[in-house]
Scaffold this motif. Structure first.
Motif, PDB file in Angstrom:
ATOM      1  N   SER A 142       0.848  -1.196   0.000  1.00 46.81           N
ATOM      2  CA  SER A 142       0.000   0.000   0.000  1.00 46.81           C
ATOM      3  C   SER A 142       0.879   1.240   0.000  1.00 46.81           C
ATOM      4  O   SER A 142       2.018   1.206   0.478  1.00 46.81           O
ATOM      5  CB  SER A 142      -0.943   0.023   1.201  1.00 46.81           C
ATOM      6  OG  SER A 142      -0.290   0.485   2.356  1.00 46.81           O
ATOM      7  N   VAL A 143       0.350   2.346  -0.548  1.00 45.18           N
ATOM      8  CA  VAL A 143       1.105   3.599  -0.639  1.00 45.18           C
ATOM      9  C   VAL A 143       1.348   4.165   0.760  1.00 45.18           C
ATOM     10  O   VAL A 143       2.452   4.604   1.072  1.00 45.18           O
ATOM     11  CB  VAL A 143       0.341   4.629  -1.510  1.00 45.18           C
ATOM     12  CG1 VAL A 143       1.153   5.919  -1.640  1.00 45.18           C
ATOM     13  CG2 VAL A 143       0.039   4.057  -2.880  1.00 45.18           C
ATOM     14  N   SER A 144       0.313   4.152   1.602  1.00 42.69           N
ATOM     15  CA  SER A 144       0.458   4.733   2.944  1.00 42.69           C
ATOM     16  C   SER A 144       1.518   3.979   3.747  1.00 42.69           C
ATOM     17  O   SER A 144       2.318   4.593   4.457  1.00 42.69           O
ATOM     18  CB  SER A 144      -0.881   4.730   3.684  1.00 42.69           C
ATOM     19  OG  SER A 144      -1.466   3.450   3.681  1.00 42.69           O
ATOM     20  N   ARG A 145       1.550   2.646   3.622  1.00 42.39           N
ATOM     21  CA  ARG A 145       2.556   1.868   4.351  1.00 42.39           C
ATOM     22  C   ARG A 145       3.956   2.148   3.793  1.00 42.39           C
ATOM     23  O   ARG A 145       4.923   2.264   4.549  1.00 42.39           O
ATOM     24  CB  ARG A 145       2.247   0.373   4.260  1.00 42.39           C
ATOM     25  CG  ARG A 145       3.217  -0.474   5.099  1.00 42.39           C
ATOM     26  CD  ARG A 145       2.897  -1.952   5.067  1.00 42.39           C
ATOM     27  NE  ARG A 145       1.750  -2.264   5.909  1.00 42.39           N
ATOM     28  CZ  ARG A 145       0.575  -2.681   5.453  1.00 42.39           C
ATOM     29  NH1 ARG A 145       0.395  -2.854   4.146  1.00 42.39           N
ATOM     30  NH2 ARG A 145      -0.416  -2.931   6.273  1.00 42.39           N
ATOM     31  N   ALA A 146       4.066   2.268   2.465  1.00 42.96           N
ATOM     32  CA  ALA A 146       5.362   2.574   1.846  1.00 42.96           C
ATOM     33  C   ALA A 146       5.862   3.942   2.319  1.00 42.96           C
ATOM     34  O   ALA A 146       7.042   4.097   2.669  1.00 42.96           O
ATOM     35  CB  ALA A 146       5.232   2.552   0.326  1.00 42.96           C
ATOM     36  N   LEU A 147       4.971   4.945   2.358  1.00 45.80           N
ATOM     37  CA  LEU A 147       5.357   6.282   2.817  1.00 45.80           C
ATOM     38  C   LEU A 147       5.750   6.268   4.290  1.00 45.80           C
ATOM     39  O   LEU A 147       6.699   6.951   4.696  1.00 45.80           O
ATOM     40  CB  LEU A 147       4.192   7.257   2.609  1.00 45.80           C
ATOM     41  CG  LEU A 147       3.955   7.708   1.163  1.00 45.80           C
ATOM     42  CD1 LEU A 147       2.619   8.424   1.050  1.00 45.80           C
ATOM     43  CD2 LEU A 147       5.088   8.615   0.676  1.00 45.80           C
ATOM     44  N   GLN A 148       5.022   5.477   5.088  1.00 38.85           N
ATOM     45  CA  GLN A 148       5.321   5.375   6.510  1.00 38.85           C
ATOM     46  C   GLN A 148       6.721   4.786   6.710  1.00 38.85           C
ATOM     47  O   GLN A 148       7.498   5.268   7.534  1.00 38.85           O
ATOM     48  CB  GLN A 148       4.259   4.492   7.186  1.00 38.85           C
ATOM     49  CG  GLN A 148       4.368   4.384   8.688  1.00 38.85           C
ATOM     50  CD  GLN A 148       3.937   5.648   9.414  1.00 38.85           C
ATOM     51  OE1 GLN A 148       3.478   6.587   8.796  1.00 38.85           O
ATOM     52  NE2 GLN A 148       4.103   5.676  10.708  1.00 38.85           N
ATOM     53  N   ARG A 149       7.029   3.750   5.931  1.00 36.91           N
ATOM     54  CA  ARG A 149       8.342   3.103   6.058  1.00 36.91           C
ATOM     55  C   ARG A 149       9.466   4.027   5.578  1.00 36.91           C
ATOM     56  O   ARG A 149      10.468   4.205   6.272  1.00 36.91           O
ATOM     57  CB  ARG A 149       8.362   1.799   5.253  1.00 36.91           C
ATOM     58  CG  ARG A 149       7.489   0.711   5.848  1.00 36.91           C
ATOM     59  CD  ARG A 149       7.543  -0.574   5.020  1.00 36.91           C
ATOM     60  NE  ARG A 149       6.730  -1.624   5.630  1.00 36.91           N
ATOM     61  CZ  ARG A 149       6.669  -2.873   5.171  1.00 36.91           C
ATOM     62  NH1 ARG A 149       7.359  -3.222   4.089  1.00 36.91           N
ATOM     63  NH2 ARG A 149       5.924  -3.776   5.779  1.00 36.91           N
TER      64      ARG A 149
ATOM     65  N   MET B 275       5.599   3.398  -6.372  1.00 33.89           N
ATOM     66  CA  MET B 275       6.565   4.498  -6.478  1.00 33.89           C
ATOM     67  C   MET B 275       5.917   5.711  -7.145  1.00 33.89           C
ATOM     68  O   MET B 275       6.069   6.845  -6.675  1.00 33.89           O
ATOM     69  CB  MET B 275       7.792   4.027  -7.269  1.00 33.89           C
ATOM     70  CG  MET B 275       8.912   5.042  -7.318  1.00 33.89           C
ATOM     71  SD  MET B 275      10.467   4.314  -7.892  1.00 33.89           S
ATOM     72  CE  MET B 275      10.120   4.134  -9.645  1.00 33.89           C
ATOM     73  N   LYS B 276       5.173   5.474  -8.220  1.00 35.40           N
ATOM     74  CA  LYS B 276       4.460   6.557  -8.924  1.00 35.40           C
ATOM     75  C   LYS B 276       3.491   7.272  -7.966  1.00 35.40           C
ATOM     76  O   LYS B 276       3.479   8.498  -7.876  1.00 35.40           O
ATOM     77  CB  LYS B 276       3.695   5.981 -10.119  1.00 35.40           C
ATOM     78  CG  LYS B 276       2.760   6.977 -10.815  1.00 35.40           C
ATOM     79  CD  LYS B 276       1.919   6.286 -11.875  1.00 35.40           C
ATOM     80  CE  LYS B 276       0.850   7.217 -12.412  1.00 35.40           C
ATOM     81  NZ  LYS B 276       1.412   8.371 -13.160  1.00 35.40           N
ATOM     82  N   ASN B 277       2.681   6.489  -7.252  1.00 34.06           N
ATOM     83  CA  ASN B 277       1.682   7.066  -6.359  1.00 34.06           C
ATOM     84  C   ASN B 277       2.316   7.806  -5.177  1.00 34.06           C
ATOM     85  O   ASN B 277       1.776   8.798  -4.694  1.00 34.06           O
ATOM     86  CB  ASN B 277       0.722   5.987  -5.857  1.00 34.06           C
ATOM     87  CG  ASN B 277      -0.229   5.519  -6.941  1.00 34.06           C
ATOM     88  OD1 ASN B 277      -0.245   6.057  -8.043  1.00 34.06           O
ATOM     89  ND2 ASN B 277      -1.030   4.522  -6.639  1.00 34.06           N
ATOM     90  N   MET B 278       3.475   7.317  -4.720  1.00 33.69           N
ATOM     91  CA  MET B 278       4.191   8.005  -3.644  1.00 33.69           C
ATOM     92  C   MET B 278       4.673   9.377  -4.110  1.00 33.69           C
ATOM     93  O   MET B 278       4.503  10.380  -3.413  1.00 33.69           O
ATOM     94  CB  MET B 278       5.391   7.165  -3.181  1.00 33.69           C
ATOM     95  CG  MET B 278       5.019   5.927  -2.396  1.00 33.69           C
ATOM     96  SD  MET B 278       6.448   4.828  -2.198  1.00 33.69           S
ATOM     97  CE  MET B 278       7.395   5.711  -0.955  1.00 33.69           C
ATOM     98  N   ILE B 279       5.265   9.404  -5.292  1.00 32.79           N
ATOM     99  CA  ILE B 279       5.788  10.660  -5.842  1.00 32.79           C
ATOM    100  C   ILE B 279       4.649  11.646  -6.092  1.00 32.79           C
ATOM    101  O   ILE B 279       4.764  12.844  -5.823  1.00 32.79           O
ATOM    102  CB  ILE B 279       6.594  10.387  -7.139  1.00 32.79           C
ATOM    103  CG1 ILE B 279       7.894   9.626  -6.793  1.00 32.79           C
ATOM    104  CG2 ILE B 279       6.911  11.682  -7.890  1.00 32.79           C
ATOM    105  CD1 ILE B 279       8.605   9.005  -7.972  1.00 32.79           C
TER     106      ILE B 279
END
Length: 863
Positions: A364-371, A402-406
Motif C-alpha cells: 500500500s502507498v500509505s505503508r510505503a510512505l510510513q516506512r 513508487m508513482k503514487n508516492m511521488i
C-alpha cells in the motif's frame, strides 16, 4: 456535525502572542521558528477546537499537539491554580511509543521548570504519568495517590483505568484527548478506542478537545469522523511539507528472471552491503519474520564478522526487552543496520535513519510512505529509500507504488463498523462503572462513528447474551450483567466483575502453534510431524496441500490445537508456507495497476513508444522499463493482457483442468471471488477442487471445469449467501469465532489468577461453537465472526461491486484456451511449489518456460 479542511494556517506572530512569556522564551531557545504543522495546530488546540493533524513522518506532530496544552498548564502552574486532576490524556497503540512520549514530555517540562527557577518564578510541578501493560503495581499505586496532570497510556490501559472506581474520578474534568498514530487504528483496537473515547466524554463534565495525529492517510474526512464521533465538529490540517521523496526501484542481477540464482543472491547482498556502507544507518523492511532472520543470516554469511555487533533484527516474535534493546542501540547510533518485518513502521523514536530499503512490496502507498518516512524523521530531512524486488509481479506493483508516492496519491482506509464482540466487552465495562439507563447507554454508544448505525436489534442481542438469556451456563458461560426490562436499567453482576474485566481486556487474540498429526495412511497414523502457525491453519480449507519439512501433506480437519493431514499425496501445493504472513495488496493500488496495464496494452506493438511511456509514467529507468515491457509483451503474445476492464480466464490442462482467473483486485477481493466460484464448481459436481489465490488472481483446478456454468452460478445479489455457505465449515470461521468469543469475554483468558492457554481456549471454543449453533445460526458472536471474515479479512463489498460491473458488462470476461500457464499466471501457479523447488531449479524452470513462450512466438506469431 461539520468536518472542514483548514484553508489557512495561523501566523507566527499570532502563535507568539498566544504563548505566555516563559513558554515563549523556552521555545525559541530550542527552535528557530514554528514549523508549518505548529502554525496549523497549536492555536487551534489552544482555542479548544477538535482537530485532525495529518503530516508526513518527522512533521513535528507530537510537539504541535502538546505545545498549546503545556502553555495552558504552565499558565495555571504559575498562578498556583493547578488542581489534582487529569487535564490531558495521550493515547498511542504502541507501549514503546508511549514510553518515548513520556520521556519527551518530561524533558521540555523540566527545562521550563529550570527556566522559571532561574527567573525566580514560583511554579507548581506539572506531573506526567505513564500507564501501560508494563507499568508495575507499585508505580500504579503511586499514580493513584499522586494524580498526573498529563496521562500517557495505551487504548487497553485507558479502558482499565476508566473502569477503576477511584482513579476514574480523575477524568471528571478532562480537557484534552490526544490520539496518536491514528492511521494504525483501522482495526478492532480502533473500534474499541472509539467507544472508550465516548465513555471518557460522557464521564467528563467538560467536553474534551480531541486531537488526532496521523501520518499520511486517506480519506481524511473518514479519519476525522472516527476521531470525533458522529455529533461533533472537526477541523482537518492536511500539512504538506516541502519534502521531496528520494525513491528508487531496482532488482539484483541483470535479468529479473534470474534474481534467485546464487549469483544474483550474491548480487543482492553485495548491493545491500554497498548501500549500508554508504550510509550511517540503514533500515531494511522485509514484510515477514522469516525473511528478517534470513537477511541477517546471509549478510553475516557473505561478509563474515563485518556486521558483528552492528546489525539487529526487530519483529513481533521477539520479546519486548529484545526489541527495546535494538531500539535503544539504534537511537544511540550503535547499530549500522536493522532489519524489520513490519514492527518499526510506527512513529517510535529510533534516532536518525539515512536510508530505508523495502525488500518486496509493502502492498500500500500509505505503508510505503510510513516506512520510507523513517529515513526523513527530522523536520528538514527528505525521506530516502529504495525498493528491491525479486520477481516481475513485484516489479510492476512497486513501480505503481513508487508513482503514487511521488504523486502523493494515497490509498483509502476503512474502520470496522458495528463489531459486536468489542461492543460486548465495552458494555460490560460500562455496567461495572455505574447503573445505566439502557436508552442512555445506546445513545452514548451511537456517538461513536464505528457504531453510529448500530441497530437496536444487534444492541439488544448483545444485552441478551451478557445478561444470560441464551442459557449457556451448562457450558460455563455465565451472565455478566443484569437488565431490568421494566425500569430499563443495566448493571454489573457478580463480585468478581471488575477483576474479570480488567484481566481479560483488549482486542488482540492469543495465538499459538498447531501440531500437525498424520491421519492417513494407517501405518503412519498418529505421528506428529511438526508445528505450524495458527494463522497459517486458519487460511486452509479441507483438501489444501502444503509443505512441512520438505514433504507434502493434504489438510483434512483440525481438533483443538491439532491439524490432521494425509501423507504421501501427489497433488500440487496450493498454499505456500509464507502465505499467512503476506500483507494483502490495497484495492486502490490494484486498480491503479489495472489502469497501467490498459495503457501499456494500447501501445504494446511499438516497443520504443511503449518503453518511453513506461519510463515517464512510473518514473523509472531504462532497465526497469525494459523488464516491464518484456513481461507485458510476452503475456500479450501468448494470451491476453488483463486490465481494469477486462478479466482474462485461461484454461489449460496438466494432471487436472485449470482455470486461471486474472482478477487484479488484491487478495481480499480474490479470496471472496475464489471461494464463490469454487463453491459454484462444487455445486456443479466437480470433484477434487483445489483453489490457489494471490493479489493478481486465483485458480480453480478439478476434473472437469465448465467455465460458463461456473460464471453463471455466481451473482452479485447472491454473494452473501454463497460466501456464508462456502465458509460455514472452514477453519477460518471456527478460529475467528474463538477470537470473537475471547473479545466478548465468553471465553476468559484469565480467571482467578489462572491463565488459559490458546490451546485450551480453542478446545473450549469448539464446544461453544457447536452449542451456539444449536441455539441459533445467527447467535450475535457467530454473526460477528462472519462479519469479521467477510469485511475485515476479506472484502465482500468490493467483490460485490466487481460482480455488478461484470453483470453490467462494464468489466468484460475473455476466455482463452492455452497449452500451459501464461506469463502472468505463472507466479500464481508456482507460488505453492516454491517450498519444494530448489532455487536453482525454480530459476531454470522459469527460464525454460520463457524459452517455450518465445519459441511459440517465433513459430506462430501468437499462440
Amino acid at each position: 456535525m461539520s468536518i472542514e479542511f483548514m484553508k489557512d494556517s495561523h501566523s507566527s506572530g499570532v502563535l507568539k502572542e498566544m504563548l505566555i512569556p516563559l513558554v515563549q522564551e523556552w521555545f525559541f531557545q530550542k527552535f528557530e521558528d514554528f514549523s508549518k504543522t505548529q502554525l496549523y495546530g497549536v492555536k487551534t488546540i489552544y482555542d479548544r477546537k477538535n482537530i485532525l493533524i495529518s503530516a508526513p513522518t518527522g512533521g513535528t506532530k507530537t510537539l504541535t499537539a502538546f505545545l498549546g496544552i503545556i502553555n495552558y498548564l504552565v499558565g495555571l502552574a504559575l498562578k498556583n491554580e493547578l488542581e489534582d486532576k487529569i487535564y490531558a490524556v495521550y493515547t498511542s497503540p504502541l507501549k514503546a511509543l508511549s514510553n518515548d512520549i513520556f520521556v519527551n514530555l518530561e524533558e521540555p517540562l523540566s527545562e521550563i521548570y529550570a527556566l522559571a527557577e532561574k527567573k525566580g518564578l514560583e511554579m507548581q510541578k506539572i506531573k506526567v504519568g505513564l500507564r501501560t501493560g508494563d507499568t508495575s503495581p507499585s508505580e500504579r499505586a503511586k499514580m493513584a495517590k499522586n494524580v498526573p496532570h498529563i496521562f500517557v497510556t495505551t487504548p487497553e490501559s485507558l479502558a482499565i483505568v476508566l473502569t477503576s472506581p477511584k482513579f476514574g474520578e480523575n477524568f471528571n474534568s478532562l480537557e484534552f484527548i490526544i490520539v496518536d498514530e491514528i492511521h494504525a487504528m483501522t482495526n478492532k483496537r480502533g473500534t474499541y478506542l472509539s467507544l472508550t473515547l465516548e465513555r471518557l466524554a460522557e464521564l467528563s463534565l467538560i467536553e474534551p478537545v480531541r486531537i488526532g495525529l496521523s501520518a499520511t492517510i486517506s480519506p481524511l474526512e473518514e479519519v476525522a469522523k472516527f476521531l470525533v464521533g458522529s455529533e461533533r465538529d472537526c477541523l482537518i490540517a492536511n500539512v504538506r511539507l516541502n519534502k521531496k521523496i528520494e525513491i528508487n526501484l531496482d532488482f539484483p542481477g541483470k535479468d529479473i528472471l534470474e534474481t534467485e540464482t546464487l549469483d544474483s543472491q550474491k548480487d543482492l547482498y553485495s548491493k545491500l552491503d554497498k548501500i549500508i556502507e554508504k550510509h550511517r544507518t540503514t533500515l531494511i523492511f522485509t514484510n515477514t519474520r522469516a525473511a528478517t532472520e534470513r537477511i541477517i543470516h546471509y549478510l553475516d554469511m557473505h561478509y563474515p564478522g563485518k556486521y558483528e555487533g552492528l546489525i539487529g533484527a526487530h519483529h513481533s516474535s521477539m520479546s519486548k526487552d529484545q526489541r527495546f534493546i535494538i531500539e535503544e542501540r539504534l537511537r544511540k547510533g550503535d547499530l549500522k543496520v536493522v532489519v524489520s518485518s513490519t514492527s518499526l513502521e510506527l512513529g517510535l523514536d529510533i534516532g536518525s535513519i539515512d536510508i530505508v530499503i523495502l525488500l518486496k512490496s509493502p502492498k500500500s502507498v500509505s505503508r510505503a510512505l510510513q516506512r520510507i518516512g523513517r529515513a526523513g524523521h527530522k523536520l528538514h530531512d527528505n525521506p530516502k529509500g529504495e525498493f528491491i524486488v525479486l520477481d516481475r509481479d513485484d516489479l510492476v506493483e512497486c513501480s505503481i507504488l513508487m508513482k503514487n508516492m511521488i504523486e502523493k496519491r494515497i490509498d483509502k482506509v476503512e474502520f470496522p463498523k458495528n463489531a459486536l464482540d468489542v461492543l460486548s466487552q465495552q458494555i460490560y465495562g460500562m455496567a461495572i462503572t455505574k447503573i445505566w439507563n439502557i436508552d442512555n447507554m445506546l445513545k452514548v454508544i451511537r456517538k461513536s462513528y464505528c457504531y453510529e448505525k448500530l441497530t437496536k436489534n444487534d444492541f439488544f442481542e448483545i444485552i441478551s447474551y451478557l445478561s444470560g438469556e441464551y442459557s449457556l451456563e451448562h457450558r460455563h458461560v455465565y451472565a455478566k450483567i443484569w437488565y431490568d426490562k421494566e425500569t430499563g436499567q443495566i448493571g454489573k453482576r457478580g463480585k468478581l466483575a471488575r477483576v474479570i474485566y480488567m484481566t481479560n481486556i483488549g482486542t488482540i487474540p492469543s495465538e499459538s502453534f498447531i501440531s500437525v498429526v498424520i491421519s492417513s495412511p494407517v501405518e503412519m497414523k498418529g505421528s506428529v510431524i511438526g508445528k505450524i502457525d495458527e494463522s497459517f491453519l486458519e487460511k486452509m480449507k479441507r483438501g489444501d496441500v502444503f509443505v512441512l519439512g520438505g514433504q507434502k501433506y493434504e489438510f483434512l480437519y483440525s481438533r483443538g490445537m491439532k491439524a490432521y493431514v494425509k501423507s504421501n499425496v501427489s497433488q500440487k501445493v496450493t498454499i505456500p508456507s509464507w502465505f499467512s504472513e503476506m500483507l494483502p495488496l490495497n484495492f486502490d493500488v490494484a486498480r491503479d495497476i489495472g489502469k497501467f496495464r490498459k495503457l501499456v496494452k494500447e501501445k504494446i506493438e511499438d516497443k520504443k513508444k511503449c518503453t518511453d511511456f513506461i519510463k515517464e509514467y512510473v518514473y523509472c529507468n531504462d532497465k526497469i522499463a525494459k523488464e516491464i515491457y518484456n513481461y507485458f509483451y510476452e503475456q500479450h503474445k501468448f494470451s491476453e493482457i488483463p486490465d481494469l476492464s477486462t478479466i482474462v480466464i485461461e484454461k489449460f490442462k496438466e494432471e487436472k483442468e485449470y482455470l486461471v482467473f486474472h482478477t487484479l483486485f488484491g487478495r481480499r477481493v480474490n479470496d471472496v471471488l475464489s471461494r464463490a466460484y469454487g463453491y459454484a464448481a462444487a455445486r456443479l459436481k466437480v470433484r477434487d477442487i483445489q483453489i490457489g489465490i494471490n493479489d493478481n488472481g486465483f485458480y480453480l483446478s478439478g476434473a472437469s471445469l465448465d467455465v460458463n456454468k461456473i460464471l453463471k452460478f455466481v451473482k452479485s445479489k447472491d454473494i452473501d449467501t454463497i460466501l456464508k455457505e462456502a465458509i460455514e465449515k472452514t477453519e477460518i470461521l471456527k478460529r475467528r469465532f474463538r477470537h470473537c468469543a475471547g473479545r466478548s469475554l465468553m471465553i476468559l483468558r484469565n480467571y482467578k489468577g489462572l491463565e488459559k492457554s490458546a490451546g485450551k481456549q480453542q478446545v473450549y471454543s469448539s464446544i461453544l461453537y457447536s452449542a451456539v449453533k444449536k441455539i441459533s445460526n445467527e447467535f450475535p458472536l457467530l454473526k460477528e465472526a462472519r462479519r469479521e471474515v467477510f469485511e475485515d479479512m476479506m472484502d465482500i463489498e468490493n467483490a460485490k461491486k466487481i460482480l455488478e460491473l461484470i453483470e453490467k458488462n462494464k468489466i468484460k470476461i475473455k476466455n482463452v484456451n492455452l497449452p500451459i500457464a501464461s506469463p502472468f499466471g505463472l507466479n500464481l501457479l508456482i507460488q505453492g511449489r516454491v517450498d519444494l523447488i530448489k532455487i536453482e531449479d525454480r530459476v531454470s524452470f522459469l527460464k525454460r518456460i520463457d524459452k517455450i513462450y518465445w519459441k511459440m512466438f517465433a513459430c506462430c506469431g501468437k499462440f
